[in-house]
Motif scaffolding. Sequence first.
Motif, short mmCIF file in Angstrom:
data_model
loop_
_atom_site.label_atom_id
_atom_site.label_comp_id
_atom_site.label_asym_id
_atom_site.label_seq_id
_atom_site.Cartn_x
_atom_site.Cartn_y
_atom_site.Cartn_z
N SER A 1 -34.68 0.12 6.01
CA SER A 1 -34.02 1.00 4.86
C SER A 1 -34.48 1.92 4.49
CB SER A 1 -33.61 -0.14 3.56
OG SER A 1 -32.94 1.19 2.54
N LEU A 2 -34.88 3.14 4.80
CA LEU A 2 -35.83 4.31 4.74
C LEU A 2 -34.73 5.38 4.22
CD1 LEU A 2 -37.22 3.70 7.94
CD2 LEU A 2 -38.49 3.59 6.04
N THR A 3 -35.42 6.54 4.39
CA THR A 3 -34.82 7.55 3.84
C THR A 3 -35.14 9.45 4.94
OG1 THR A 3 -35.23 7.14 1.76
CG2 THR A 3 -34.66 9.40 1.84
N ASN A 4 -34.14 9.65 4.90
CA ASN A 4 -34.04 10.71 6.31
C ASN A 4 -34.17 11.90 5.90
OD1 ASN A 4 -31.93 11.66 5.22
ND2 ASN A 4 -30.58 11.29 7.64
N LYS B 1 -30.54 11.09 2.26
CA LYS B 1 -29.53 9.67 3.14
C LYS B 1 -30.67 8.73 3.24
CE LYS B 1 -25.71 8.20 6.21
NZ LYS B 1 -25.78 8.70 7.39
N THR B 2 -30.16 7.37 2.99
CA THR B 2 -30.75 6.16 3.11
C THR B 2 -30.37 5.91 4.21
OG1 THR B 2 -30.23 5.44 1.24
CG2 THR B 2 -30.76 3.30 2.19
N ILE B 3 -30.79 5.27 5.58
CA ILE B 3 -30.93 5.33 7.03
C ILE B 3 -31.18 3.95 6.45
CG2 ILE B 3 -31.60 5.65 9.00
CD1 ILE B 3 -30.07 7.94 8.24
N THR B 4 -30.36 3.15 7.56
CA THR B 4 -30.19 1.50 7.03
C THR B 4 -29.78 1.48 9.23
OG1 THR B 4 -28.00 0.94 7.42
CG2 THR B 4 -30.00 1.21 5.18
N GLN B 5 -30.39 0.05 9.09
CA GLN B 5 -29.91 -0.95 10.46
C GLN B 5 -28.27 -0.81 11.11
OE1 GLN B 5 -32.04 -1.44 13.40
NE2 GLN B 5 -32.08 -3.07 13.00
N LYS B 6 -27.94 -0.28 9.79
CA LYS B 6 -26.49 -0.33 10.16
C LYS B 6 -25.80 1.50 11.47
CE LYS B 6 -24.13 -3.70 8.28
NZ LYS B 6 -22.77 -4.34 8.99
N ASP B 7 -26.80 2.57 11.10
CA ASP B 7 -26.96 3.25 11.07
C ASP B 7 -26.75 3.51 12.58
OD1 ASP B 7 -26.02 5.37 8.69
OD2 ASP B 7 -27.59 4.65 8.45
N TYR B 8 -27.35 2.99 13.26
CA TYR B 8 -27.70 2.42 14.58
C TYR B 8 -27.50 1.50 15.25
CZ TYR B 8 -31.45 5.96 14.40
OH TYR B 8 -31.94 6.90 13.50
N GLU B 9 -26.01 0.68 14.84
CA GLU B 9 -25.23 -0.23 15.15
C GLU B 9 -25.06 0.19 16.44
OE1 GLU B 9 -23.19 -4.42 13.80
OE2 GLU B 9 -22.81 -2.35 12.59
N GLY B 10 -24.76 -0.46 17.51
CA GLY B 10 -24.38 -0.70 18.56
C GLY B 10 -24.41 0.93 19.31
N LYS B 11 -26.01 1.25 18.93
CA LYS B 11 -26.29 2.41 19.80
C LYS B 11 -27.29 1.89 20.24
CE LYS B 11 -23.68 4.96 17.75
NZ LYS B 11 -22.78 5.91 18.80
N THR C 1 -38.75 8.24 5.93
CA THR C 1 -40.10 7.91 4.67
C THR C 1 -39.46 6.51 4.25
OG1 THR C 1 -41.57 9.24 3.65
CG2 THR C 1 -39.40 9.72 3.23
N GLY C 2 -40.88 6.42 3.12
CA GLY C 2 -40.19 4.99 2.89
C GLY C 2 -41.72 4.87 2.20
N SER C 3 -41.07 3.41 1.75
CA SER C 3 -42.51 2.51 1.93
C SER C 3 -42.97 2.78 1.81
CB SER C 3 -41.75 1.31 0.49
OG SER C 3 -42.97 0.04 0.93
N LYS C 4 -44.72 3.10 2.77
CA LYS C 4 -45.94 2.76 2.85
C LYS C 4 -46.22 1.07 3.44
CE LYS C 4 -50.17 3.18 4.42
NZ LYS C 4 -51.43 4.11 4.48
N LYS C 5 -45.61 0.09 2.50
CA LYS C 5 -46.12 -1.02 3.42
C LYS C 5 -44.70 -1.41 4.49
CE LYS C 5 -46.13 -6.21 1.17
NZ LYS C 5 -44.53 -7.10 2.76
N HIS C 6 -43.68 -0.89 3.93
CA HIS C 6 -42.11 -1.25 4.65
C HIS C 6 -42.00 -0.26 6.38
CE1 HIS C 6 -38.06 -2.03 6.27
NE2 HIS C 6 -37.56 -0.55 5.36
N ILE C 7 -42.66 0.23 6.55
CA ILE C 7 -42.86 0.96 7.25
C ILE C 7 -44.35 0.05 8.40
CG2 ILE C 7 -43.74 3.45 8.40
CD1 ILE C 7 -42.29 4.67 6.48
#
Length: 225
Positions: free
Chosen positions: A66-69, A73-83, A153-159
Amino acid sequence: MLSFFSKYKFFGIVLFCLSCVIIYLFYNALQPKKTLKIYQPAMVHSDLVDSSLLHVKKYHTISDFSLTNQNGKTITQKDYEGKIYVADFFFTTCPTICPIMTKNMGVVQEKIINDNDILLLSHSVTPTIDSVAQLKKYALEKGVNDAKWNLVTGSKKHIYELARKSYLAVKSDGDGGPFDMIHTENFILVDKEKRIRGFYDGTDIEEIEKLLSDIQILKKSYSEQ
């Protein structure tokens, strides 16, 4: 004699064409089917893999995120599902390899712009510097198409965990400073099942051509299922 050949001319042409088709089909059947590896942590250089995954030999996939573009906008795995998608790691103030990588990712964007199956994803390794506003400015400068390519971008730990534990794409962090995440020039090809299917030098145009070719091989594998 001439009348004999004239009589069977059409039959000869048909037979010749049929023979060519049969030979072509046999040739294709005998050609090895092009497939891509499914990369596992154990197959990647240990410098790029978290120690907890060094011996993993199967079932590795990209973790949920879960990151921010660049548009906030919040970008998650759902935005890339089936891609199928291409991922990399960069930062907007990088003076060395990043401008080349971004230019070459732009080449990929141009080639896949009308292909609904393919997306791009670039992660900032300096998220405290690369705010949404900074990413948007960079996106506009570099010709990023918002519908195809997310700069996040997002949490450095997460990235960092995504980079080391999912994409196997950055070296160990250093002294805790703002530039301690030593990212590589790798572009990572990810399939629809969230598996890594290839690594490519994002600064090398020949590698970009290979990436584009491998994308087509991967697409074809889905159409043949």
